[in-house]
Design a protein around this motif. Structure first.
Motif: not given
Length: 162
Positions: A22-39, A80-85
């Protein structure tokens, strides 16, 4: 209920492992529970754009660049980028690549279209556009000036030779 030392150690190790992931993914800037729009968008040139660069709408940061790679034919570059859902705009919107500042690199600005066409969904490919940066504009202005100076130097050289 009396737990043995091995079970207590296993629980402690699993807890530490989960905290590390969890800490590593947080520092990387990604979310474990990713539900963003991927465009996605396809560009001819993305010089200065890096993974993690911000994606904005009207100057407000709403996402970030996830991946930069070649397209299937290795001729253009697919971003590839992600946006808020919670964002809703048309799939006819434009993803404009712009210079974020003099030393800030590049970022992507979504220019939303609010027409009656279908709403954007995860996996859509938005139209792309590149906004010329400050260095491009300076180069466009300096090129004609450089040509005039070169012609003037040639004529001055001929004058001095004569």
């Amino acid at each position: 209920m009396n737990l043995s030392r091995e079970i207590k150690t296993a629980i402690l190790v699993l807890g530490c492992l989960g905290t590390f992931i969890f800490g590593f993914s947080y520092l990387k800037g990604t979310s474990l529970f990713d539900n963003d729009l991927v465009l996605h968008s396809v560009y001819q040139d993305v010089e200065g754009l890096v993974v993690g660069a911000k994606v904005t709408i009207n100057g407000y940061s709403v996402g970030k660049v996830k991946n930069i790679d070649f397209d299937e034919n290795y001729q253009k570059i697919k971003v590839t980028y992600s946006l808020r859902k919670d964002l809703s705009f048309s799939s006819q919107s434009v993803a404009q690549l712009y210079e974020a500042g003099l030393i800030g690199g590049k970022a992507i600005a979504i220019i939303p279209a609010f027409d009656n066409s279908s709403l954007v969904q995860s996996g859509d490919v938005l139209k792309s556009k590149i906004k010329p940066g400050l260095t491009d504009l300076v180069n466009q202005r300096l090129t004609p000036l450089q040509e005039k100076i070169e012609k003037m130097m040639v004529s001055a050289d001929q004058l001095l030779v004569n």
